[in-house]
Design a protein around this motif. Structure first.
Motif: not given
Length: 375
Positions: A127, A138, A263
């Motif tokens: 992270w 992420k 992400e």
């Protein structure tokens, strides 16, 4: 604070890295007199211990602590570009916090007055947290790319005390006199200090002090002193350190309520792309570099164009502003080698010649202009 923060940590210590490439280890001088805190050890023994402690094979022991970097290089007053700029790291003090449980379990945090940026790696979970933008990213790797085993980490240009010490010790040769101090202390721990001083008077470096933990031999501090200075011109070291495995919760990250969660694949991150581009440029430049001299008076010579100073990718502080500020401090010089502009700091001298060369070294102006005459 942007993702470039961690990359920028490598920027202010280019001078120290250059000096590291010139250092060697010569005759051993006995430990200084006085009641020793630690058992006496020779310089050769400590050099071997330090290399073993920083080698990739053995790896560092589990540890955590706070690393502080300070620089007082005697640069001209630089443009004010904010705390995120690499220029801000060329002077003053800056710190990072580290937790290290192993190659696949670590955390690096860079706090500022109001915000904090964290990189957390916990096995296959990675992270990146930015409190300034309240964003948690992420980090993943796309399958089938051949990079499945690649994980994020501090860039190779980032120099913590162990990394810097490894560079210093890798170049040990006959150009340096060494003495040992066994009565020093860093971060509340007894340390051995290896004091390395150049034999060549043409160097701007007075001495480098490398502090090794008295128990683990892990480097805890590196100090570089310029000639005529009572305080380090550059220093990086732990102000607090503990050699126990960090608590597991240090590597567990859960995005706070209300945070923006993203992400991203590592290959899509701007800093990764820029790092690859920089690596390609560095490889090209490395093939063009010529070295004059050796040891502490090594001078690197490479092709140079004025527009090189203003080249940038737009993600950093204004390169043109830096170039203009630095060049204003330059002194016109000339000799049988030609003419150019000389830039001096406490530890590094730079010569930009009118015939398209850049010469840089931790040497006096006399040494660098002499190197300019070597074709």
């Amino acid at each position: 604070m942007r993702r470039g923060t961690f990359v920028r940590w490598g920027v202010p210590i280019a001078a120290a890295a250059l000096i590291g490439g010139a250092i060697g280890a010569g005759p051993v001088i006995a430990a200084v007199s006085g009641e020793p805190v630690l058992p006496e050890r020779s310089a050769q023994q400590l050099l071997a211990d330090a290399v073993a402690a920083t080698s990739k094979g053995g790896g560092l022991p589990p540890m955590s602590g706070t690393v502080q970097q300070t620089a007082s290089l005697g640069l001209p007053s630089l443009p004010q570009t904010g705390g995120e700029s690499p220029l801000s790291l060329l002077s003053g003090s800056h710190e990072i916090k580290v937790w290290y449980g192993g190659a696949d379990r670590f955390r690096v945090a860079m706090p500022t007055q109001l915000n904090e940026t964290n990189l957390i790696v916990n096995g296959d979970q990675s992270w990146y947290w930015e409190s300034a933008t309240n964003t948690a990213t992420k980090l993943t790797v796309k399958p089938g790319t051949g990079q499945e085993h690649k994980r994020p980490g501090p860039p190779p240009t980032q120099l913590t005390p162990p990394q810097m010490a490894e560079q210093l010790l890798a170049k040990a040769d006959e150009h340096t006199a060494v003495r040992v101090i066994n009565t020093a202390e860093v971060a509340g721990r007894p340390v051995y200090q290896l004091v390395l001083a150049p034999k060549d008077q043409g160097s701007l470096v007075q001495e480098v002090r490398l502090a090794l933990d008295g128990e683990t031999y892990v480097p805890l501090q590196v100090q570089v002193y310029a000639k005529g200075s009572a305080e380090p011109a550059f220093q990086v070291g732990f102000t607090q350190v503990t050699f126990t495995p960090p608590a597991p919760e240090n590597f567990v990250f859960t995005p706070p309520a209300g945070a923006k969660v993203e992400e991203k694949d590592l290959s899509e991150l701007g800093d990764v792309k820029r790092a690859e581009q920089h690596a390609e440029r560095a490889e090209k430049v490395a093939g063009e570099v010529r070295v004059v001299g050796g040891g502490w008076t090594t001078v690197a010579v490479l092709p140079f164009k004025p527009e090189d100073l203003k080249a940038g990718d737009g993600s950093q502080a204004d390169p043109a502003a830096l170039a203009d500020t630095v060049l204003k401090s330059a002194t016109p010089v000339s000799g049988t080698w030609g003419s150019g502009r000389l830039i001096r700091t406490k530890l590094v001298t730079v010569l930009l010649t009118d015939d398209g060369r850049l010469l840089v070294g931790a040497v006096t102006p006399e040494e660098i202009t002499q190197a300019a005459g070597v074709r």
